[in-house]
Design a protein around this motif. Structure first.
Motif, PDB file in Angstrom:
ATOM      1  N   MET A  23     -10.982  -9.312  -2.472  1.00 16.82           N
ATOM      2  CA  MET A  23     -10.160  -8.105  -2.592  1.00 16.82           C
ATOM      3  C   MET A  23     -10.146  -7.318  -1.286  1.00 16.82           C
ATOM      4  O   MET A  23     -11.177  -7.083  -0.671  1.00 16.82           O
ATOM      5  CB  MET A  23     -10.673  -7.220  -3.722  1.00 16.82           C
ATOM      6  N   THR A  24      -8.945  -6.927  -0.865  1.00 15.57           N
ATOM      7  CA  THR A  24      -8.860  -6.152   0.379  1.00 15.57           C
ATOM      8  C   THR A  24      -9.317  -4.723   0.121  1.00 15.57           C
ATOM      9  O   THR A  24      -9.276  -4.225  -1.011  1.00 15.57           O
ATOM     10  CB  THR A  24      -7.425  -6.105   0.935  1.00 15.57           C
ATOM     11  N   LEU A  25      -9.711  -4.063   1.206  1.00 17.89           N
ATOM     12  CA  LEU A  25     -10.092  -2.659   1.096  1.00 17.89           C
ATOM     13  C   LEU A  25      -8.899  -1.850   0.599  1.00 17.89           C
ATOM     14  O   LEU A  25      -9.046  -0.940  -0.228  1.00 17.89           O
ATOM     15  CB  LEU A  25     -10.557  -2.150   2.472  1.00 17.89           C
ATOM     16  N   ALA A  26      -7.697  -2.194   1.082  1.00 21.22           N
ATOM     17  CA  ALA A  26      -6.500  -1.451   0.678  1.00 21.22           C
ATOM     18  C   ALA A  26      -6.313  -1.520  -0.832  1.00 21.22           C
ATOM     19  O   ALA A  26      -6.078  -0.504  -1.494  1.00 21.22           O
ATOM     20  CB  ALA A  26      -5.275  -2.020   1.385  1.00 21.22           C
ATOM     21  N   TYR A  35      -6.462   5.910  -4.742  1.00 16.87           N
ATOM     22  CA  TYR A  35      -5.882   6.597  -3.581  1.00 16.87           C
ATOM     23  C   TYR A  35      -4.582   5.892  -3.186  1.00 16.87           C
ATOM     24  O   TYR A  35      -4.535   5.089  -2.260  1.00 16.87           O
ATOM     25  CB  TYR A  35      -6.890   6.656  -2.425  1.00 16.87           C
ATOM     26  N   THR A  36      -3.531   6.218  -3.914  1.00 15.83           N
ATOM     27  CA  THR A  36      -2.254   5.516  -3.700  1.00 15.83           C
ATOM     28  C   THR A  36      -1.512   6.027  -2.468  1.00 15.83           C
ATOM     29  O   THR A  36      -0.436   5.526  -2.158  1.00 15.83           O
ATOM     30  CB  THR A  36      -1.349   5.656  -4.933  1.00 15.83           C
TER      31      THR A  36
ATOM     32  N   THR B  29       0.523  14.272   2.303  1.00 17.35           N
ATOM     33  CA  THR B  29      -0.829  14.339   1.748  1.00 17.35           C
ATOM     34  C   THR B  29      -1.092  13.208   0.754  1.00 17.35           C
ATOM     35  O   THR B  29      -2.050  13.253  -0.006  1.00 17.35           O
ATOM     36  CB  THR B  29      -1.049  15.692   1.039  1.00 17.35           C
ATOM     37  N   GLY B  30      -0.210  12.213   0.753  1.00 19.12           N
ATOM     38  CA  GLY B  30      -0.455  11.058  -0.113  1.00 19.12           C
ATOM     39  C   GLY B  30      -0.058  11.281  -1.558  1.00 19.12           C
ATOM     40  O   GLY B  30      -0.478  10.542  -2.447  1.00 19.12           O
ATOM     41  N   ASP B  36       5.020   1.231  -6.512  1.00 27.41           N
ATOM     42  CA  ASP B  36       3.719   0.567  -6.629  1.00 27.41           C
ATOM     43  C   ASP B  36       2.621   1.551  -7.043  1.00 27.41           C
ATOM     44  O   ASP B  36       1.505   1.144  -7.359  1.00 27.41           O
ATOM     45  CB  ASP B  36       3.354  -0.121  -5.303  1.00 27.41           C
ATOM     46  N   ASP B  37       2.924   2.850  -7.026  1.00 26.53           N
ATOM     47  CA  ASP B  37       1.926   3.841  -7.445  1.00 26.53           C
ATOM     48  C   ASP B  37       1.937   4.044  -8.955  1.00 26.53           C
ATOM     49  O   ASP B  37       1.113   4.787  -9.493  1.00 26.53           O
ATOM     50  CB  ASP B  37       2.203   5.188  -6.746  1.00 26.53           C
TER      51      ASP B  37
END
Ligand code: FES
Ligand code: FES
Lengths: 161, 911
Positions: A23-26, A35-36, B29-30, B36-37
């Motif tokens: 699994m990647t860190l991303a 944390y999208t 700020t994300g 995809d979210d």
């Protein structure tokens, strides 16, 4: 597929996860930790959208495995602004310079600039622009991003416009 | 910006101001919400097994191993998806003209065509399983290039050829040819544009969930949630209202995300069958190798000039590779329509054709017709050098000026207020060309090659009413009981900043602080229908709708305030959220106070006013609004390496009223960067087996910050005829950028000669071809090989000898024209059968043509066995059909000129 237990700090909070070796860190940051704001534009290290700060350095989270981040301290774009919503100087400058349109590349650009301007660092304009050449933005033609970088470099050297 | 805004007047408060964007704090700020979210309870993930070959029959599919992977829930093939009836539609909301499956059925038609869909716990597992699906193919030789398409086997078995669409004349008009060949100056420009990738930084993706027995909710990255709902409802045969589409933030689209295609459609059907929410997010490898790409075109333009450099006549032949399953066939007609629209040209003819090949189907890309500006503007510079005239002067002599209007283009396009000539003058006022020429000459002496490129164009924007999918826009504006303003717009942003610009317009016209206006969009259950970002239209049309709705709402506030305050509505003004009575400052009330009464105290309202403060207005603008521009750029070409450095770039554009200069300049800059990419970097090569060979951003080069110069802007502001006076600005940079840069490079290289065939991108090796006078890039060898292959290729079915010419008047045979003839005319819209009755009398002929649509009488001339006559028709449009028929024994053949639609062949025999 073997799972690995990892523990790390993300935006100041402790996070423990069980991740597959591949699994990647991303993916861990997005799917496991939520944390999208970490965006994936290429997943092969070219576009820079996935950039986060790992132990103080800007890192492409699509090229790092989650297991490699064990016991590191990570900052994502969600962790930059003040709790009261005051934008980080990089975010504020980007906003004032209209450095974004769709905002997809933006978190990566912000994290690179934040890493290079943090603390007492006084990056030159050239070094910031050079670092930004590793970020692809398809929307803006880079005009606002370049203006923001120039202002941030000037601010660091004490002759802010 | 100045306070005086054209079309708005001196009272502008926010229109024309560089206000900060409303979208940015979230996105910085994300807190954006991209597809995809989205994560839904019970959601599973999809991956595709794709065809490794460009063409062949599917013999068998074995997915046993894939199904056995732990975490896999299902593997679907076309057979499974067939349980849900689904018809792929084009961008124009009609079924595709060739049968377009979602997953491949019995054959595959391009590399990467999806063949099976895996549903699994995670994308990782889904991809593992997809790689275990075994498909047996019987491979066939693919048709890959335009040259292949002309001579190769039909891509679609139901067709006899590979022509996807055709307009214009197959045989060039003799008079036109004579005009070109007889002119003192002639220039030919061939441009080969490679296939390119739109490359929005967010790839395609969808989350489909079936909540409720008839309802489908889609989170999808797109250009308009309304278009998606409409398209999917047509595809599924469901009411449009049964489909909810949410697309809050979209990471760029540029034409790729107009509507779902094979992958998204497969996921939607699979979600309906499987009953759990499904997510598919395209990865970049899939995006580069299998998402619908853009361009791949080849055009040859011939232009003739008189001794003064004035245009005499022109002709072009244009071929477009549409791939196997284009999202909408592009036959190049739009490019032809606009090619000479801003220039005074007396005569023009063309042949434009779309071809099917075994490659990924074409989609749109910012300025899909942009080839017209590229070939024309680069050809004009080539001509200027050949004639020995300044390129600016050559344009000056031929451009349509404001003082020439109203007029019409050579193809009949009405022109009322285009300003390319004026933009050009403004440009040269701000750039010292003489000083540059001096600097250029000095630099050349030192072996440095500087070049200046100039280009002009007009862009059709804000199209509404002439194509069914291009509609007006709806603004719904309300003042809430708190006095804050909410607008629900039919617009959609993929970075366009419509939440900002629409709020500016509303705040301006309503008289409230910008901060008090919130704009909602991106959800088809909220706003009215709008086609979103397509054709540079939202600022113009939705801006007009927002202005009008806000003014209507302001009038309601004024009527209510006048009633409450016992004043004349004319004397009421609204400013920064306060309602004032002229000359009576003590009577000022806050908007929230007035709103509170409008909603909560019906007894205090005038009788006919109605409660609440809400207004909606759908704006139908003029059918088309033109934006004009002239650009200049300066480059230095390194003669050692072939690298190009852009030193300066100036944009002089006229987009009417500017709502927000930062947004307008952002749109132009983004387009210019894409234009620079097209000229210097971007290319999606395909090998001779149909494999896309650029699979990552290490192979497909996108412009980086180091490739893009600072852009300088000059805004002219000629208000358009639409409400507010705006003109569209979304696509222009990508249209005018490429020729501006090519012209600068060609100018820099002029000491070495002319770029013979302009093949993009102008890579360092292609530039060195010219500098060193040898074929370093291998392009020339390739062109020669292709030209040779085309000569040798057996004449394809469509290339049979033109009927009109084959039947040369023969001398001996006695031909009788009089009598009844059965004839078939081959038109772009299909075959038209008719019966012709002819009666000759010396040099004249009369008679009638009978068809199911009715009879039409004609009179004309006879010369030997050649008959000529004209017929005026009203349908499908008002045109004069010019018949030119040759009779031979019992057969007749010839040509019918269909006005600007080109010509059709006709053949028949005696009844
Ligand atoms: S997603 Fe990591 S560099 Fe592009
Ligand atoms: S703002 Fe869209 S990719 Fe940079």
């Amino acid at each position: 597929m073997s799972d690995h237990q990892i523990g790390l700090t993300i935006n100041g909070r402790r996070h423990v996860a069980s991740v597959e070796g591949r699994m990647t860190l991303a993916d861990m940051l997005r799917d496991d930790a939520g944390y999208t704001g970490v965006h994936l534009g290429c997943e092969h290290g070219v576009c820079g959208a996935c950039t986060v700060i790992v132990d103080g350095r800007a890192v492409r989270s699509c090229l790092m495995l989650a297991v490699q981040a064990d016991e590191t301290e990570i900052k994502t774009v969600e962790g930059l602004a003040e709790p009261d919503g005051t934008l980080h100087p990089v975010q504020q400058t980007m906003r004032e310079e209209h450095a974004l349109q769709c905002g997809f590349c933006t978190p990566g650009v912000v994290m690179t600039l934040a890493a290079l301007t943090s603390g007492n660092a006084q990056p030159s304009e050239e070094s910031l622009l050079k670092a930004l050449s590793g970020h692809i933005c398809r929307c803006t033609g880079y005009q606002g991003i370049r203006r923001a970088a120039k202002r941030l470099a000037a601010a660091g050297s004490g002759d802010a416009a | 910006m100045n306070a005086e805004v054209p079309g708005i007047g001196a009272a502008a408060r926010y229109i024309g101001k560089r206000v900060l964007r409303k979208e940015d704090p979230r996105l910085l700020t994300g807190r954006g919400q991209f597809v995809d979210d989205i994560s839904l309870p019970g959601m599973l993930h999809c991956a595709f097994a794709r065809s490794p070959i460009a063409r062949g029959r599917i013999v068998s599919i074995d997915s046993t191993a894939a199904r056995d992977v732990p975490g896999v829930h299902a593997v679907y093939t076309a057979e499974d998806l067939a349980k849900v009836s689904f018809t792929m539609h084009t961008f124009f909301m009609v079924p595709t003209s060739v049968k377009t499956p979602t997953l491949a059925e019995d054959h595959v038609a391009y590399v990467g065509e999806p063949v099976a869909l895996v549903i699994a716990d995670s994308r990782y597992i889904a991809e593992d399983a997809a790689s275990l699906i075994e498909v047996d193919y019987e491979e066939e030789d693919p048709v890959v290039t335009l040259a292949d398409a002309k001579s190769g086997q039909p891509v679609h078995p139901e067709l006899e050829h590979n022509i996807a669409g055709q307009m214009g004349d197959e045989d060039i008009d003799e008079d036109l040819e004579a005009a070109i060949e007889g002119a003192p100056h002639r220039v030919t420009q061939r441009v080969i544009h490679p296939r390119i990738s739109q490359s929005p930084m967010e790839t395609r993706g969808v989350v489909a969930t079936r909540d409720g027995p008839e309802e489908l909710t889609l989170y999808i990255t797109c250009q308009s949630p309304h278009t998606i709902a409409r398209w999917v409802s047509l595809a599924l045969g469901l009411p449009q209202t049964a489909i909810r589409v949410i697309a809050k933030d979209v990471g760029g689209a540029f034409g790729l995300k107009n509507h779902p295609w094979k992958e998204e459609s497969s996921v939607i059907i699979a979600a309906m069958l499987f009953g759990r929410p499904l997510k598919w997010i395209e990865d970049r490898y899939e995006n580069l190798t299998t998402a619908n790409p853009a361009r791949e075109q080849d055009i040859t333009l011939r232009i003739a000039f008189d001794n003064d450099g004035k245009l005499v006549a022109s002709h072009s032949e244009y071929d477009l590779n549409n791939g196997a399953y284009p999202q909408a066939v592009d036959d190049g007609m739009a490019a032809q329509m606009f090619l000479w629209s801003a220039y005074k040209l007396p005569a023009y003819g063309f042949l434009t054709r779309a071809w099917y090949t075994n490659t990924t189907g074409l989609a749109a890309y910012r300025g899909p017709w942009a080839m017209e500006t590229l070939v024309r503007e680069t050809a004009l510079d080539k001509a200027a050098r050949a004639i020995g005239i300044d390129p600016v002067e050559l344009r000056r002599r031929n451009l349509v000026k404001l003082s020439d209007q109203p007029t019409a283009s050579v193809l009949g396009l009405p022109l009322e207020d285009i300003t390319p000539a004026e933009c050009l003058e403004k440009l040269v006022e701000n750039f010292d060309i003489a000083a540059f020429r001096k600097e250029q000459a000095e630099a050349r002496e030192q072996g440095r090659y500087l070049g200046l490129g100039v280009a002009t164009y007009i862009e059709p924007t804000a199209s509404a009413g002439s194509m069914g999918v291009m509609t007006g826009e709806l603004a719904q504006v309300r003042i809430e009981p708190t006095g804050k303003v909410t607008a629900t717009m039919s617009t959609h942003s993929q970075g366009h900043g419509t939440a900002t610009t629409m709020a500016q317009v509303i705040a301006d016209r309503l008289g409230v602080p910008y901060e008090d206006v919130t704009v909602f969009e991106g959800d088809n259950s909220r706003g009215g229908f709008g086609p979103g970002a397509a054709g540079s239209r939202q600022g113009v049309i939705a801006g007009g709708a927002a202005i009008k709705a806000s003014e209507m709402l302001a009038d309601k506030v004024k009527a209510l305030a006048a009633h409450l305050l016992n004043a004349n509505p004319e004397n009421i003004t609204i400013d920064e959220g306060m309602v004032h009575v002229e000359g009576a400052e003590e009577m000022s009330r806050s908007l929230s106070e007035i709103a509170g009464i409008a909603y909560g105290e019906p007894d205090r309202l005038p009788q006919d006013l109605g409660t609440g403060l809400e207004v909606q207005y759908r704006y139908q603008p003029p059918p088309m609004t033109f934006t004009s521009a002239a650009h200049a750029c300066v480059v230095e070409v390194d003669a050692e390496t072939g690298f190009v450095k852009i030193l300066r770039w100036i944009s002089s554009e006229d987009c009417g009223t500017v709502i927000n200069p930062a947004v307008v300049e952002g749109q132009i800059s983004g387009g210019l960067a894409q234009g620079i990419g097209m000229v210097l970097l971007e290319e999606m090569p395909i090998d001779d087996r149909g494999n896309t060979t650029a699979a990552t951003y290490k192979d497909y080069l996108l412009p980086a910050i180091s490739d893009i110069p600072d852009f300088e802007f000059l805004h002219a502001n000629t208000p358009s005829k639409s409400i507010g006076g705006m003109r569209g600005v979304g696509e222009g940079g990508a249209i005018i950028g490429p020729p501006t840069l090519v012209n600068a490079i060609a100018d820099a290289l002029s000491p070495f000669g002319e770029i013979d065939i302009l093949e993009l991108p102008l890579t360092p090796s292609r530039i060195l071809d010219l500098i060193e006078g040898r074929d370093i890039s291998g392009s020339a060898a390739r062109h020669q090989a292709q030209a040779g292959a085309q000569l040798e290729a057996p004449a394809a079915a469509e290339a049979a000898a033109p009927a009109g010419q084959a039947a040369a008047p023969s001398s001996g045979a006695e031909t009788r024209i009089d009598g009844d003839w059965k004839m078939v005319m081959k038109t772009p819209m299909g075959d038209q059968e008719m019966t012709g009755h002819f009666e000759t009398d010396g040099g004249t002929v009369s008679g009638y043509l009978a068809s199911p649509e009715g009879d039409q009488n004609f009179t004309g001339t006879v010369d030997g066995n050649v008959v000529k006559f004209d017929l005026k028709v009203d349908k499908p449009m008002k045109i004069t059909l010019k018949y030119n028929l040759t009779f031979e024994g019992d057969s007749v053949s010839g040509k019918v000129k269909l006005g600007m639609m080109g010509s059709a062949k006709l053949s028949g025999e005696r009844l």
